[in-house]
Design a protein around this motif. Structure first.
Motif, PDB file in Angstrom:
ATOM      1  N   GLY A  23     -40.705  -9.691 -17.244  1.00 31.13           N
ATOM      2  CA  GLY A  23     -41.404  -8.543 -17.807  1.00 31.13           C
ATOM      3  C   GLY A  23     -40.517  -7.318 -17.968  1.00 31.13           C
ATOM      4  N   ALA A  24     -41.113  -6.264 -18.520  1.00 26.36           N
ATOM      5  CA  ALA A  24     -40.360  -5.040 -18.816  1.00 26.36           C
ATOM      6  C   ALA A  24     -39.888  -4.333 -17.555  1.00 26.36           C
ATOM      7  N   ASP A  25     -40.614  -4.511 -16.420  1.00 26.91           N
ATOM      8  CA  ASP A  25     -40.225  -3.811 -15.198  1.00 26.91           C
ATOM      9  C   ASP A  25     -39.340  -4.660 -14.288  1.00 26.91           C
ATOM     10  N   HIS A  26     -38.982  -5.867 -14.723  1.00 28.55           N
ATOM     11  CA  HIS A  26     -38.004  -6.720 -14.021  1.00 28.55           C
ATOM     12  C   HIS A  26     -38.393  -6.991 -12.564  1.00 28.55           C
ATOM     13  N   ILE A  27     -39.663  -7.327 -12.327  1.00 25.84           N
ATOM     14  CA  ILE A  27     -40.078  -7.703 -10.983  1.00 25.84           C
ATOM     15  C   ILE A  27     -40.705  -9.091 -11.029  1.00 25.84           C
ATOM     16  N   THR A  28     -40.765  -9.747  -9.884  1.00 26.57           N
ATOM     17  CA  THR A  28     -41.296 -11.104  -9.829  1.00 26.57           C
ATOM     18  C   THR A  28     -42.818 -11.090  -9.965  1.00 26.57           C
ATOM     19  N   PRO A  29     -43.413 -12.220 -10.361  1.00 26.43           N
ATOM     20  CA  PRO A  29     -44.878 -12.280 -10.451  1.00 26.43           C
ATOM     21  C   PRO A  29     -45.564 -11.922  -9.129  1.00 26.43           C
ATOM     22  N   ARG A  30     -44.945 -12.287  -8.006  1.00 26.45           N
ATOM     23  CA  ARG A  30     -45.541 -11.993  -6.706  1.00 26.45           C
ATOM     24  C   ARG A  30     -45.550 -10.475  -6.461  1.00 26.45           C
ATOM     25  N   MET A  31     -44.421  -9.817  -6.752  1.00 27.31           N
ATOM     26  CA  MET A  31     -44.346  -8.364  -6.589  1.00 27.31           C
ATOM     27  C   MET A  31     -45.276  -7.672  -7.573  1.00 27.31           C
ATOM     28  N   PRO A  77     -32.886  -4.874  -6.362  1.00 28.93           N
ATOM     29  CA  PRO A  77     -32.156  -5.509  -7.471  1.00 28.93           C
ATOM     30  C   PRO A  77     -32.659  -6.922  -7.783  1.00 28.93           C
ATOM     31  N   LEU A  78     -33.399  -7.531  -6.848  1.00 27.92           N
ATOM     32  CA  LEU A  78     -33.925  -8.877  -7.059  1.00 27.92           C
ATOM     33  C   LEU A  78     -35.344  -8.849  -7.632  1.00 27.92           C
ATOM     34  N   GLY A  79     -35.871  -7.650  -7.837  1.00 33.58           N
ATOM     35  CA  GLY A  79     -37.227  -7.526  -8.375  1.00 33.58           C
ATOM     36  C   GLY A  79     -38.297  -7.853  -7.357  1.00 33.58           C
ATOM     37  N   ARG A  80     -37.966  -7.738  -6.065  1.00 38.22           N
ATOM     38  CA  ARG A  80     -38.911  -8.122  -5.022  1.00 38.22           C
ATOM     39  C   ARG A  80     -39.338  -6.946  -4.141  1.00 38.22           C
ATOM     40  N   ALA A  81     -39.174  -5.723  -4.640  1.00 43.16           N
ATOM     41  CA  ALA A  81     -39.544  -4.557  -3.828  1.00 43.16           C
ATOM     42  C   ALA A  81     -40.020  -3.424  -4.728  1.00 43.16           C
ATOM     43  N   CYS A  82     -40.966  -2.618  -4.194  1.00 47.94           N
ATOM     44  CA  CYS A  82     -41.447  -1.428  -4.897  1.00 47.94           C
ATOM     45  C   CYS A  82     -41.633  -0.289  -3.899  1.00 47.94           C
ATOM     46  N   ASP A  83     -41.393   0.937  -4.381  1.00 43.75           N
ATOM     47  CA  ASP A  83     -41.631   2.156  -3.598  1.00 43.75           C
ATOM     48  C   ASP A  83     -42.831   2.879  -4.198  1.00 43.75           C
ATOM     49  N   PHE A  84     -43.790   3.217  -3.361  1.00 46.78           N
ATOM     50  CA  PHE A  84     -45.024   3.862  -3.816  1.00 46.78           C
ATOM     51  C   PHE A  84     -44.968   5.337  -3.394  1.00 46.78           C
ATOM     52  N   MET A  85     -44.587   6.206  -4.347  1.00 52.46           N
ATOM     53  CA  MET A  85     -44.232   7.581  -4.040  1.00 52.46           C
ATOM     54  C   MET A  85     -45.459   8.443  -3.730  1.00 52.46           C
ATOM     55  N   ILE A 106     -62.714  -8.726  -2.984  1.00 50.76           N
ATOM     56  CA  ILE A 106     -62.011  -8.891  -4.270  1.00 50.76           C
ATOM     57  C   ILE A 106     -60.559  -9.279  -4.028  1.00 50.76           C
ATOM     58  N   ASP A 107     -59.927  -8.631  -3.019  1.00 49.91           N
ATOM     59  CA  ASP A 107     -58.540  -8.959  -2.703  1.00 49.91           C
ATOM     60  C   ASP A 107     -58.381 -10.441  -2.376  1.00 49.91           C
ATOM     61  N   GLN A 108     -59.377 -11.008  -1.673  1.00 49.54           N
ATOM     62  CA  GLN A 108     -59.288 -12.409  -1.271  1.00 49.54           C
ATOM     63  C   GLN A 108     -59.353 -13.370  -2.454  1.00 49.54           C
ATOM     64  N   LEU A 109     -59.835 -12.883  -3.586  1.00 55.47           N
ATOM     65  CA  LEU A 109     -59.899 -13.743  -4.772  1.00 55.47           C
ATOM     66  C   LEU A 109     -58.514 -13.979  -5.365  1.00 55.47           C
ATOM     67  N   TYR A 110     -57.546 -13.116  -4.994  1.00 54.34           N
ATOM     68  CA  TYR A 110     -56.187 -13.247  -5.524  1.00 54.34           C
ATOM     69  C   TYR A 110     -55.316 -14.010  -4.545  1.00 54.34           C
ATOM     70  N   LYS A 111     -54.539 -14.933  -5.059  1.00 59.46           N
ATOM     71  CA  LYS A 111     -53.582 -15.666  -4.244  1.00 59.46           C
ATOM     72  C   LYS A 111     -52.182 -15.449  -4.811  1.00 59.46           C
ATOM     73  N   ALA A 112     -51.239 -15.259  -3.909  1.00 56.56           N
ATOM     74  CA  ALA A 112     -49.871 -15.033  -4.353  1.00 56.56           C
ATOM     75  C   ALA A 112     -49.327 -16.288  -5.035  1.00 56.56           C
ATOM     76  N   LEU A 155     -48.132  -8.754  -8.655  1.00 55.24           N
ATOM     77  CA  LEU A 155     -49.505  -8.844  -8.173  1.00 55.24           C
ATOM     78  C   LEU A 155     -49.769  -7.793  -7.096  1.00 55.24           C
ATOM     79  N   VAL A 156     -48.846  -7.644  -6.149  1.00 49.00           N
ATOM     80  CA  VAL A 156     -49.003  -6.636  -5.092  1.00 49.00           C
ATOM     81  C   VAL A 156     -49.074  -5.235  -5.702  1.00 49.00           C
ATOM     82  N   LYS A 157     -48.204  -4.972  -6.647  1.00 49.65           N
ATOM     83  CA  LYS A 157     -48.192  -3.670  -7.323  1.00 49.65           C
ATOM     84  C   LYS A 157     -49.521  -3.412  -8.032  1.00 49.65           C
ATOM     85  N   GLN A 158     -50.017  -4.424  -8.734  1.00 49.59           N
ATOM     86  CA  GLN A 158     -51.288  -4.289  -9.472  1.00 49.59           C
ATOM     87  C   GLN A 158     -52.448  -3.993  -8.523  1.00 49.59           C
TER      88      GLN A 158
END
Length: 331
Positions: free
Chosen positions: A214-222, A252-260, A192-198, A224-227
């Motif tokens: 979007g409301a969370d101020h992250i890039t579409p690429r970030m 601050p660029l919307g290109r990073a997430c922390d998974f607590m 399933i992961d392979q069906l998604y392309k960045a 997708l990874v978050k989702q």
């Protein structure tokens, strides 16, 4: 008029031969030497359907094993209860037999010899003989009853041992089938992961910069990874992405997430640390396809350019050293 050089005239006929030889060599090259074409979405979906069909069968086998295990548990419990009851009866009868044997040995019960050697009045003698026969019959009955109790106890022991063996066998089968089903589910997740392309991937493998949205101020690429991580793993303590603090990182660029993995800076449990490892390993496995630039976890950093973990300096805390969360940055 230009004159064709002799050298050219000599070499020109060989061009066709060289081309033919090159094509033949390419065709003869082993399959591993040629780049394999990337699977299309249609191929991936077809493979996914096959995997899911196999998964359904494995899950059915696992379900049947669970039912068999539950039946074995009930049978083993019933056998143990029967053995306990049989042991109580056996102990009680053993006590009675021991008491009877002691009484006869110490003479506390009427002596059969004394009864026969007492006064020789015929009527009294007949009465004593009848009493002796009665006592002998009573003792025989007790012994026969004890033999049955003993046999019943042995049968209960054998049945309990057999049921315990059945239970052990079903436990092994259940665990084996569970692992098979889990491995199959993992293969489905990977497919399933392979069906998604960045988004924003260039033909040369680099990535086009993106703006946060979007409301969370992250890039579409970030996003997708978050989702994908949210769908694949549990992240019960939240995901922190955009923050306005200019610290030189990608937040601050919307290109990073922390998974607590824990709350309030507490050190995660062994189970949560393992989950953090799984998230980090998944990000590394899918880094080039999803545009993941680097991963930080447990005071280490992995960068796609090096492909290896490197220890980081001590920043002075559980959160600062990324022990309570994997950090993922994308291009």
């Amino acid at each position: 008029m230009a004159v064709t050089s002799p050298t050219f005239r000599l070499r020109a006929p060989w061009r066709g031969v060289v081309a033919v030889l090159a094509a033949a060599l390419l065709a003869a090259a082993p399959a591993g030497a040629r780049a394999q074409p990337k699977p299309t979405v249609k191929q991936l979906k077809k493979e996914l359907a096959t995997l899911q069909k196999e998964s359904d069968k494995l899950i059915t086998d696992y379900y049947n094993s669970r039912i068999a295990h539950q039946k074995a548990e009930k049978a083993e419990k019933s056998a143990r209860e029967k053995l306990t009851a049989a042991q109580e009866i056996y102990d009680e009868n053993s006590t009675e037999l021991r008491a009877m044997a002691i009484a006869q040995y110490t003479g506390t019960e009427p002596s059969q010899v004394a009864m026969l050697t007492g006064p020789q009045d015929p009527s009294a003698l007949l009465g004593r003989m009848a009493l002796v026969q009665h006592l002998v019959a009573l003792q025989d009955a007790r012994l026969r009853g004890f033999a049955k109790v003993r046999d019943d106890r042995q049968q209960a022991q054998d049945e309990a041992a057999a049921r315990a063996g059945d239970l052990d066998r079903t436990v092994g089968e259940l665990e084996s089938r569970k692992k098979k089903a889990e491995r199959q589910i993992e293969r489905i997740r990977d497919k399933i992961d392979q069906l998604y392309k960045a988004p924003g991937l260039r033909p040369d493998g680099t990535f086009v910069p993106q703006l946060p949205q979007g409301a969370d101020h992250i890039t579409p690429r970030m996003a997708l990874v978050k989702q994908l991580i949210q769908e694949r793993f549990e992240v019960p303590y939240g995901i922190g992405c955009y923050r306005a603090i200019q610290d030189g990182g990608e937040h601050p660029l919307g290109r990073a997430c922390d998974f607590m993995l824990s709350r309030g800076g507490a050190m995660p449990t062994a189970e949560e640390l393992k989950r953090g490892d799984e998230i980090a390993n998944w990000a590394i496995k899918n880094a080039k396809r999803l545009g993941i630039m680097y991963v930080i976890y447990r005071q280490r950093i992995w960068h796609v350019s090096s492909g290896a973990w490197r220890t980081m300096s001590d920043r002075g805390g559980t959160t600062a050293n990324h022990y309570d969360h994997p950090h993922i940055s994308v291009y």
